[in-house]
Motif scaffolding. Structure first.
Motif, PDB file in Angstrom:
ATOM      1  N   SER A   1       0.825  -1.207   0.000  1.00  9.90           N
ATOM      2  CA  SER A   1       0.000   0.000   0.000  1.00  9.90           C
ATOM      3  C   SER A   1       0.862   1.261   0.000  1.00  9.90           C
ATOM      4  O   SER A   1       0.449   2.291  -0.533  1.00  9.90           O
TER       5      SER A   1
ATOM      6  N   ASN B   1       0.839   9.766  -5.330  1.00  9.52           N
ATOM      7  CA  ASN B   1       1.312  11.097  -4.951  1.00  9.52           C
ATOM      8  C   ASN B   1       2.258  11.692  -5.988  1.00  9.52           C
ATOM      9  O   ASN B   1       2.267  12.907  -6.192  1.00  9.52           O
TER      10      ASN B   1
ATOM     11  N   GLU C   1       0.498   4.328  -2.702  1.00 10.40           N
ATOM     12  CA  GLU C   1       0.402   5.731  -2.285  1.00 10.40           C
ATOM     13  C   GLU C   1       1.513   6.565  -2.907  1.00 10.40           C
ATOM     14  O   GLU C   1       1.281   7.698  -3.319  1.00 10.40           O
TER      15      GLU C   1
ATOM     16  N   GLY D   1      -8.134  10.211  -1.310  1.00  8.15           N
ATOM     17  CA  GLY D   1      -6.964  10.414  -2.156  1.00  8.15           C
ATOM     18  C   GLY D   1      -7.289  10.445  -3.627  1.00  8.15           C
ATOM     19  O   GLY D   1      -8.213  11.129  -4.074  1.00  8.15           O
TER      20      GLY D   1
END
Length: 117
Positions: free
Chosen positions: A2, A10, A6, A55
């Motif tokens: 994970s 990003n 992420e 997100g």
């Protein structure tokens, strides 16, 4: 795993700055449509039924009435075609997801405007 997902989200997904809105707000979403080689801007104005996800996977659902037929559309928040979002009216609702709004008609389908402080 994970952490890797992420990191990629990003780094490589561009984030746009949109105003804060929530369920019950009436918003207008301006998005670009490409038809062949031509492109034009179209807008979708309606009531936000829900915000979902976090997100890069965040989405929101908007419902509008087109004549006597209800039309719902789900927009990903990071959709590159979205040009801007305008908040037309802040609504005062108690829930985060107002699916009960689908069955309401007439005066019951109105959402009170939130007080501004």
């Amino acid at each position: 795993m994970s952490d890797l997902v992420e990191f990629v989200q990003n780094e490589f997904i561009e984030k746009k700055e949109f105003p804060k809105f929530s369920a019950g707000d009436t918003i207008t979403v301006y998005y670009e449509i490409k038809e062949g080689e031509k492109s034009r801007t179209q807008f979708f104005r309606g009531v936000v039924l829900q915000l979902r996800g976090t997100g890069a996977t965040k989405t929101f659902t908007i419902r509008k009435m087109s004549g006597s037929v209800g039309v719902e559309r789900i927009f990903p928040i990071n959709l590159p075609a979205i040009q801007k979002i305008e908040i037309n009216k802040k609504g005062a609702v108690r829930r985060k997801r107002i699916f009960y709004f689908r069955e309401l008609t007439g005066k019951k389908a109105r959402i009170k405007e939130a007080r501004r402080s």
